[in-house]
Motif scaffolding. Structure first.
Motif, PDB file in Angstrom:
ATOM      1  N   VAL A  21       0.816  -1.220   0.000  1.00 55.19           N
ATOM      2  CA  VAL A  21       0.000   0.000   0.000  1.00 55.19           C
ATOM      3  C   VAL A  21       0.851   1.272   0.000  1.00 55.19           C
ATOM      4  O   VAL A  21       0.588   2.187  -0.784  1.00 55.19           O
ATOM      5  N   PRO A  22       1.885   1.417   0.825  1.00 58.65           N
ATOM      6  CA  PRO A  22       2.704   2.636   0.745  1.00 58.65           C
ATOM      7  C   PRO A  22       3.379   2.812  -0.621  1.00 58.65           C
ATOM      8  O   PRO A  22       3.486   3.931  -1.122  1.00 58.65           O
ATOM      9  N   SER A  23       3.806   1.720  -1.226  1.00 58.14           N
ATOM     10  CA  SER A  23       4.420   1.823  -2.554  1.00 58.14           C
ATOM     11  C   SER A  23       3.404   2.294  -3.582  1.00 58.14           C
ATOM     12  O   SER A  23       3.722   3.103  -4.455  1.00 58.14           O
ATOM     13  N   LEU A  24       2.193   1.813  -3.480  1.00 56.14           N
ATOM     14  CA  LEU A  24       1.134   2.238  -4.395  1.00 56.14           C
ATOM     15  C   LEU A  24       0.811   3.707  -4.197  1.00 56.14           C
ATOM     16  O   LEU A  24       0.620   4.436  -5.177  1.00 56.14           O
TER      17      LEU A  24
ATOM     18  N   TYR B 161       3.463   5.774  -5.896  1.00 55.19           N
ATOM     19  CA  TYR B 161       3.274   5.715  -7.345  1.00 55.19           C
ATOM     20  C   TYR B 161       2.142   6.634  -7.783  1.00 55.19           C
ATOM     21  O   TYR B 161       2.270   7.356  -8.772  1.00 55.19           O
ATOM     22  N   MET B 162       1.034   6.638  -7.052  1.00 51.93           N
ATOM     23  CA  MET B 162      -0.102   7.488  -7.401  1.00 51.93           C
ATOM     24  C   MET B 162       0.264   8.974  -7.265  1.00 51.93           C
ATOM     25  O   MET B 162      -0.139   9.789  -8.087  1.00 51.93           O
ATOM     26  N   ALA B 163       1.019   9.332  -6.230  1.00 53.38           N
ATOM     27  CA  ALA B 163       1.439  10.726  -6.057  1.00 53.38           C
ATOM     28  C   ALA B 163       2.330  11.171  -7.205  1.00 53.38           C
ATOM     29  O   ALA B 163       2.186  12.291  -7.713  1.00 53.38           O
ATOM     30  N   LYS B 164       3.235  10.313  -7.645  1.00 52.36           N
ATOM     31  CA  LYS B 164       4.100  10.648  -8.787  1.00 52.36           C
ATOM     32  C   LYS B 164       3.283  10.846 -10.054  1.00 52.36           C
ATOM     33  O   LYS B 164       3.554  11.739 -10.854  1.00 52.36           O
TER      34      LYS B 164
END
Length: 142
Positions: A37-40, A43-46
């Motif tokens: 979840v933190p990695s996702l 990715y969404m913020a980028k």
């Protein structure tokens, strides 16, 4: 006739998972989700930042091209040829700016209102906005 020994052997032959095995699987899935979840989210913020940069770069390019041709910046998106596509995640635009007129060599197909020639205007696209037909300097909600 049914005997106790027959019932005992039939229970042993049943297939399935025990509660402990199911709890172990749920715990493993929870651990994997806590890592993913933190990695996702990163990715969404980028992706959102990239979208904002792309929209601002397109607006900048349209303004610079208009300025190169007419030696003035125009606050209307339609006049500078900027038309956002799709559903926008962020509000974008600017407040303040002038409208180019025939004095600057700009002859639009639809003349601006006499009330707002050489006055400051605000041009902003709202979230999920698109340029409305006939509106030269606003974006409206879908």
């Amino acid at each position: 006739m049914f005997t106790f020994a027959a019932a005992k052997t039939s229970l042993r032959n049943q297939k399935g998972f025990s509660l402990v095995e199911l709890m172990v699987v749920v715990a493993i899935i929870g651990i994997l989700a806590s890592i993913a979840v933190p990695s996702l989210n990163k990715y969404m913020a980028k992706a959102r930042q990239s979208e904002a940069k792309m929209v601002l770069a397109a607006l900048y390019t349209a303004e610079k091209a208009f300025n190169a041709e007419y030696n003035v910046y125009d606050a209307r998106f339609g006049a500078i040829g900027y038309k956002p596509e799709g559903k926008l995640r962020y509000n974008h635009g600017f407040t303040g700016g002038f409208i180019a007129t025939a004095v600057n060599g700009y002859n639009p197909t639809v003349a601006p209102n006499a009330a707002n020639i050489n006055t400051k205007v605000a041009t902003v696209c709202s979230s999920n906005g698109v340029i409305a037909a006939g509106a030269a300097n606003t974006c409206t909600l879908i």
